[in-house]
Scaffold this motif. Structure first.
Motif: not given
Length: 286
Positions: A30, A68, A72
């Motif tokens: 990501a 995102a 993560s």
């Protein structure tokens, strides 16, 4: 680093961006996705690559990639460094570079379908922002996240008629008196610079900022949750959007409803991809 090495790295960045399917996030790294999108944003700012509606879509996709990456496990400082590298790399690229023209064509093609997308969900860690670009003569939600306070549903986001929705909280209280005031509470970045991700999610009282609602009116039926027949719509100033945009997507904010007996009812929300949803709306109504 030699001039040749710099040129090779620039070409590699351009090639990665050209191959990037921007509206999707199904990638293993990501942080890399965010870097690539930040690179295209920086190149666009320098070379004026895209029309305004594509630029808005690109901003939404970049904000989505940042969220995102944070979820993560990539740290905010790492993403800030990635954005700096992306801007530095874009500064070395000629606006007439053929590879940049390829990037432009690929981005335009990737977003062709996205531009016709009427609705999109932006999932967070715990909650989801739902965006809606369908034009309507009646009041509706343009960007919405749902919560509860006790048995009472609370919705927050952009709502209203036409192309100028307002930041609004709609609540349908069950079996109690109505509040006389409402406010947004969230971490104050001046007092606490790092994201607050501990405890019940809300920053300590000493580290909070608050923004009070500017008015209240009976909520229109199209804004009410489920089978609720009545509710109140509390309007908030535009400054709330900028304050939410400064939060880490994993952070919690809340809408507090204040009653004359001194009690306070608190509905919690997740900052999530609010910025991405807001940019999605900037693409215009359909």
């Amino acid at each position: 680093m030699t001039i040749g090495q710099t040129a090779l790295k620039t070409k590699a960045a351009l090639a990665a961006a050209a191959l990037l399917a921007l509206p999707t996030l199904a990638r293993a790294d990501a942080g890399t996705t965010y870097y690539e999108r930040a690179f295209v944003v920086a190149a666009d700012a320098r070379c004026n690559l895209f029309a305004p509606h594509i630029d808005a879509a690109l901003q939404a996709a970049t904000a989505q990639a940042r969220g995102a990456a944070l979820r993560s496990g990539t740290g905010p400082s790492e993403l800030a460094a990635a954005a700096d590298r992306a801007r530095a790399r874009a500064a070395t690229v000629s606006c007439s570079d053929p590879q940049l023209a390829l990037v432009r064509a690929r981005v335009d093609g990737a977003f062709a379908g996205w531009m016709r997308t009427p609705r999109m969900d932006f999932p967070g860690t715990r909650r989801t922002w739902t965006a809606n670009r369908i034009r309507s003569a009646t009041a509706n939600w343009r960007l919405q996240q749902m919560s509860m306070v006790g048995a009472s549903p609370v919705a927050f986001g952009y709502a209203g008629k036409g192309d100028a929705p307002e930041l609004t909280a709609v609540v349908s209280f069950v079996g109690r008196s109505r509040p006389y005031a409402a406010r947004i509470v969230l971490r104050d970045p001046v007092r606490v610079q790092r994201p607050w991700l501990a405890g019940d999610g809300l920053a300590p009282v000493s580290a909070r900022a608050s923004l009070w609602a500017t008015g209240v009116a009976p909520a229109e039926a199209t804004l009410l949750a489920g089978e609720r027949r009545t509710g109140e719509a509390w309007r908030f100033p535009a400054a709330v959007a900028d304050a939410l945009g400064r939060l880490d997507p994993r952070e919690t904010f809340a809408v507090e409803f204040h009653f004359r007996d001194g009690s306070v009812a608190t509905a919690k929300f997740e900052a999530g991809d609010f910025t991405a949803g807001r940019a999605f709306l900037a693409m215009g109504m359909l």
